[in-house]
Design a protein around this motif. Structure first.
Motif, mmCIF file in Angstrom:
data_model
loop_
_atom_site.group_PDB
_atom_site.id
_atom_site.type_symbol
_atom_site.label_atom_id
_atom_site.label_comp_id
_atom_site.label_asym_id
_atom_site.label_seq_id
_atom_site.Cartn_x
_atom_site.Cartn_y
_atom_site.Cartn_z
ATOM 1 N N ALA A 174 11.868 -35.300 2.785
ATOM 2 C CA ALA A 174 11.071 -35.471 3.997
ATOM 3 C C ALA A 174 9.641 -34.987 3.785
ATOM 4 N N ALA A 175 9.494 -33.846 3.113
ATOM 5 C CA ALA A 175 8.156 -33.314 2.859
ATOM 6 C C ALA A 175 7.345 -34.282 2.003
ATOM 7 N N ALA A 176 7.970 -34.869 0.989
ATOM 8 C CA ALA A 176 7.265 -35.833 0.135
ATOM 9 C C ALA A 176 6.842 -37.060 0.940
ATOM 10 N N ALA A 177 7.717 -37.519 1.852
ATOM 11 C CA ALA A 177 7.389 -38.695 2.654
ATOM 12 C C ALA A 177 6.238 -38.408 3.612
ATOM 13 N N LEU A 178 6.255 -37.249 4.255
ATOM 14 C CA LEU A 178 5.202 -36.915 5.213
ATOM 15 C C LEU A 178 3.881 -36.584 4.528
ATOM 16 N N ALA A 179 3.933 -36.275 3.242
ATOM 17 C CA ALA A 179 2.706 -35.982 2.500
ATOM 18 C C ALA A 179 1.987 -37.249 2.058
ATOM 19 N N ALA A 188 10.201 -42.637 11.614
ATOM 20 C CA ALA A 188 10.546 -43.458 10.449
ATOM 21 C C ALA A 188 11.130 -42.611 9.329
ATOM 22 N N VAL A 189 10.566 -41.428 9.097
ATOM 23 C CA VAL A 189 11.099 -40.544 8.058
ATOM 24 C C VAL A 189 12.509 -40.094 8.416
ATOM 25 N N ALA A 190 12.721 -39.727 9.678
ATOM 26 C CA ALA A 190 14.059 -39.308 10.110
ATOM 27 C C ALA A 190 15.064 -40.437 9.923
ATOM 28 N N ALA A 191 14.676 -41.649 10.286
ATOM 29 C CA ALA A 191 15.586 -42.787 10.139
ATOM 30 C C ALA A 191 15.919 -43.042 8.674
ATOM 31 N N ASP A 192 14.928 -42.955 7.812
ATOM 32 C CA ASP A 192 15.166 -43.172 6.384
ATOM 33 C C ASP A 192 16.152 -42.156 5.812
ATOM 34 N N LEU A 193 16.137 -40.926 6.343
ATOM 35 C CA LEU A 193 17.015 -39.871 5.837
ATOM 36 C C LEU A 193 18.328 -39.783 6.608
ATOM 37 N N ALA A 194 18.514 -40.686 7.591
ATOM 38 C CA ALA A 194 19.746 -40.738 8.393
ATOM 39 C C ALA A 194 20.006 -39.429 9.142
ATOM 40 N N VAL A 195 18.926 -38.851 9.690
ATOM 41 C CA VAL A 195 19.060 -37.672 10.548
ATOM 42 C C VAL A 195 18.285 -37.935 11.831
ATOM 43 N N SER A 196 18.600 -37.193 12.891
ATOM 44 C CA SER A 196 17.851 -37.328 14.132
ATOM 45 C C SER A 196 16.524 -36.591 14.010
ATOM 46 N N GLU A 197 15.602 -36.929 14.895
ATOM 47 C CA GLU A 197 14.325 -36.205 14.894
ATOM 48 C C GLU A 197 14.538 -34.727 15.196
ATOM 49 N N ARG A 198 15.484 -34.417 16.055
ATOM 50 C CA ARG A 198 15.780 -33.010 16.362
ATOM 51 C C ARG A 198 16.294 -32.286 15.127
ATOM 52 N N ASN A 202 14.552 -29.092 13.203
ATOM 53 C CA ASN A 202 15.270 -27.845 12.908
ATOM 54 C C ASN A 202 15.229 -27.517 11.418
ATOM 55 N N LEU A 203 15.378 -28.536 10.574
ATOM 56 C CA LEU A 203 15.303 -28.325 9.130
ATOM 57 C C LEU A 203 13.926 -27.805 8.721
ATOM 58 N N PHE A 204 12.880 -28.400 9.284
ATOM 59 C CA PHE A 204 11.522 -27.967 8.951
ATOM 60 C C PHE A 204 11.261 -26.550 9.438
ATOM 61 N N SER A 205 11.730 -26.228 10.626
ATOM 62 C CA SER A 205 11.496 -24.888 11.161
ATOM 63 C C SER A 205 12.134 -23.826 10.277
ATOM 64 N N ALA A 206 13.397 -24.023 9.912
ATOM 65 C CA ALA A 206 14.103 -23.018 9.110
ATOM 66 C C ALA A 206 13.645 -23.008 7.656
ATOM 67 N N ILE A 208 10.757 -24.597 6.183
ATOM 68 C CA ILE A 208 9.334 -24.621 5.852
ATOM 69 C C ILE A 208 8.534 -23.722 6.799
ATOM 70 N N GLY A 209 9.010 -23.575 8.032
ATOM 71 C CA GLY A 209 8.319 -22.707 8.978
ATOM 72 C C GLY A 209 7.312 -23.428 9.844
ATOM 73 N N LEU A 210 7.318 -24.757 9.795
ATOM 74 C CA LEU A 210 6.403 -25.586 10.573
ATOM 75 C C LEU A 210 7.180 -26.749 11.168
ATOM 76 N N SER A 211 6.637 -27.351 12.213
ATOM 77 C CA SER A 211 7.210 -28.601 12.691
ATOM 78 C C SER A 211 6.809 -29.730 11.739
ATOM 79 N N PRO A 212 7.554 -30.821 11.702
ATOM 80 C CA PRO A 212 7.126 -31.944 10.846
ATOM 81 C C PRO A 212 5.721 -32.427 11.183
ATOM 82 N N LYS A 213 5.364 -32.426 12.475
ATOM 83 C CA LYS A 213 4.035 -32.894 12.873
ATOM 84 C C LYS A 213 2.948 -31.983 12.311
ATOM 85 N N HIS A 214 3.135 -30.675 12.431
ATOM 86 C CA HIS A 214 2.106 -29.760 11.932
ATOM 87 C C HIS A 214 2.054 -29.795 10.402
#
Length: 278
Positions: A174-179, A188-198, A202-206, A208-214
């Motif tokens: 996900a980090a590579a895709a958003l970069a 679109a990134v969530a759909a590609d990885l077959a996970v929900s946006e929520r 949660n994965l990014f918060s725990a 990386i410590g940031l939201s995907p948007k930030h």
């Protein structure tokens, strides 16, 4: 692909001599045995000139910093992901090694979620993970011996269950895709990885410590900082997934404290002392 409105074709101003940590740093990839947890080692040579401030630009990685002052004092610190730029003046001549953690490595390495470290500086020895147990040894080692020491010590101390390993893999993808500079959307990134946006948040918060948007916003601003002064602002906006030049300017000002034109001319916010460990 986001719509890009061309507002003007004026080039970005010539870059002023703004001192950033990144400009002072030389980097190298870590050995393959450490790469699941540590992506990069950076070296900053002894900085003696203390009159000019350093710009610490936003960064998405949690970083272990091994700092050595010219007078002999050493310390091992952890810098959490930095959501906004800071401008500071060093207190004493010092050099340092910076070890950047991979996405999802904070918990196995440091014993805490990355979200507990965001915009904080803490002593490595105060953290409960395996890297904290090595803090005293890391603080005393010559810088050129650090990677070899970690290759010997870290793998046997780290453990992950299959779920943690899977989460780390998802985060890396996900980090590579958003970069990507094209500005891929979070849905679109969530759909590609077959996970929900929520789940992705949660994965990014725990991990990386940031939201995907930030996370994506920081990546775009760091790309802007890499441009030379002869590229039109409209082209920079289009290349980095902004809707238009105004969107670029607003994002840059929010994260850097000043609009891009002022930053590149060296008109920076007033410096403050370096953040002390919590």
């Amino acid at each position: 692909m986001p719509r890009v409105d061309v507002v003007q074709t004026a080039p970005a101003p010539a870059r002023a001599a703004v001192r950033t940590v990144e400009l002072a740093e030389s980097t190298e990839r870590t050995p393959a045995s450490l790469r699941p947890w540590l992506t990069e080692l950076g070296r900053i040579p002894l900085v003696r000139e203390l009159s000019e401030p350093f710009a610490h630009i936003p960064h998405t990685a949690t970083t272990i910093v091994l700092r050595a002052e010219a007078g002999g004092r050493r310390e091992a610190l952890v810098l959490g992901p930095r959501t906004r730029a800071t401008y500071s003046v060093a207190k004493a001549p010092a050099s340092c090694v910076r070890l950047r953690l991979a996405p999802g490595a904070a918990n196995p390495m440091l014993g805490v979620a990355a979200s507990e470290l965001t915009d904080r500086v803490v002593r490595l020895a105060d953290l409960p993970g395996p890297a904290g147990e090595l803090a005293d040894a890391l603080g005393e080692l010559p810088h050129e011996e650090i990677l070899a020491f970690l290759e010997d010590e870290l793998p046997q101390r780290l453990s992950e269950n299959p779920t943690q390993r899977a989460h780390r893999g998802l985060l890396t993808e996900a980090a590579a895709a958003l970069a990507e500079p094209s500005g891929r959307s979070i849905p679109a990134v969530a759909a590609d990885l077959a996970v929900s946006e929520r789940q992705l948040r949660n994965l990014f918060s725990a991990g990386i410590g940031l939201s995907p948007k930030h996370f994506a916003r920081i990546g775009r601003v760091r790309q802007i900082l890499a441009y030379a002064g002869d590229t039109p602002w409209s082209r920079i906006a289009a290349d980095n997934g902004y809707y238009d030049q105004s969107h670029l300017t607003a994002d840059f000002r929010t994260l850097m404290g000043v609009p891009p034109a002022k930053f590149f001319r060296g008109h920076l916010p007033a410096p403050t002392p370096c953040q002390a460990p919590a």
